[in-house]
Scaffold this motif. Structure first.
Motif, PDB file in Angstrom:
ATOM      1  N   ASN A  52       0.824  -1.211   0.000  1.00 44.17           N
ATOM      2  CA  ASN A  52       0.000   0.000   0.000  1.00 44.17           C
ATOM      3  C   ASN A  52       0.852   1.253   0.000  1.00 44.17           C
ATOM      4  OD1 ASN A  52      -2.333  -1.524   0.030  1.00 44.17           O
ATOM      5  ND2 ASN A  52      -2.533  -1.454   2.256  1.00 44.17           N
ATOM      6  N   ASP A  56       0.636   4.652  -2.361  1.00 47.37           N
ATOM      7  CA  ASP A  56       0.593   5.994  -1.773  1.00 47.37           C
ATOM      8  C   ASP A  56       1.701   6.865  -2.351  1.00 47.37           C
ATOM      9  OD1 ASP A  56      -1.605   5.466  -0.230  1.00 47.37           O
ATOM     10  OD2 ASP A  56      -0.476   5.109   1.619  1.00 47.37           O
ATOM     11  N   ARG A  60       0.843  10.361  -4.356  1.00 48.45           N
ATOM     12  CA  ARG A  60       0.993  11.583  -3.572  1.00 48.45           C
ATOM     13  C   ARG A  60       2.353  12.267  -3.637  1.00 48.45           C
ATOM     14  NH1 ARG A  60      -2.102   9.492   1.820  1.00 48.45           N
ATOM     15  NH2 ARG A  60      -4.141   9.330   0.882  1.00 48.45           N
ATOM     16  N   ILE A 105       0.704  15.200   1.254  1.00 53.24           N
ATOM     17  CA  ILE A 105       0.461  14.033   2.101  1.00 53.24           C
ATOM     18  C   ILE A 105      -0.478  14.404   3.254  1.00 53.24           C
ATOM     19  CG2 ILE A 105       1.556  12.372   3.653  1.00 53.24           C
ATOM     20  CD1 ILE A 105       2.159  11.810   0.784  1.00 53.24           C
TER      21      ILE A 105
END
Length: 171
Positions: A52, A56, A60, A105
């Motif tokens: 994951n 991310d 981002r 973030i």
């Protein structure tokens, strides 16, 4: 124990690939680390994120952003095209901490939540004649101004050991 914190600037956007066996996402990106001394050139490092965290990173992280990376450092032996074996550092990412505004973030300066005073109890109507007198609500506590937001952390990047002109290492 191998646990590192590095303050970095992103040089290349994360690129995601997938493992062949179970299709786990793996993201790789290049970052830059400042030198310890003012005259030292910046160093470059490959950062790898799994699962994951890889997705991310892809969604981002952008070139030019600054982060504090938390994770493990390891050395890889790579054979160059001319046949020479070379060792390269690789950072396996565990956590990503944004630095400064506009990192994408987390919000850099979210407004402090305001607290509304608690509602006062409503007085009850007086009882029939001869009944007890109604109670009065206690006086409300004076309201406090909203707390000031803490300042962004400042990272001291100076070496822990003073570096002199003689680079004699005692070991």
């Amino acid at each position: 124990m191998n646990h590192c914190l590095l303050e970095v600037e992103v040089l290349e956007a994360p690129q995601v690939r997938y493992t062949q066996d179970n299709q786990t996402p793996v993201a790789e990106m290049a970052v830059q680390i400042e030198g310890l001394r003012p005259d030292d050139p910046p160093g470059q490092l490959k950062v790898v994120g799994w699962g994951n965290l890889a997705q991310d990173l892809q969604n981002r992280v952008q070139v030019g952003q600054r982060f504090v990376l938390e994770g493990r450092l390891r050395m890889n032996t790579v054979t160059r095209q001319d046949g020479v074996k070379e060792k390269r550092a690789e950072f396996t990412l565990a956590r990503l901490h944004p630095l400064g505004p506009g990192t994408g973030i987390a919000p850099a300066a979210a407004p402090a939540p305001t607290r509304s005073p608690a509602p006062l109890p409503t007085p009850r109507p007086a009882a029939a004649a001869g009944g007890p007198a109604p109670r009065r609500a206690p006086a409300p506590a004076p309201s406090r101004p909203p707390a000031a937001e803490p300042a962004a952390p400042v990272w001291d990047t100076s070496p822990l050991v003073p570096l002199g002109d003689d680079d004699d290492i005692p070991f």
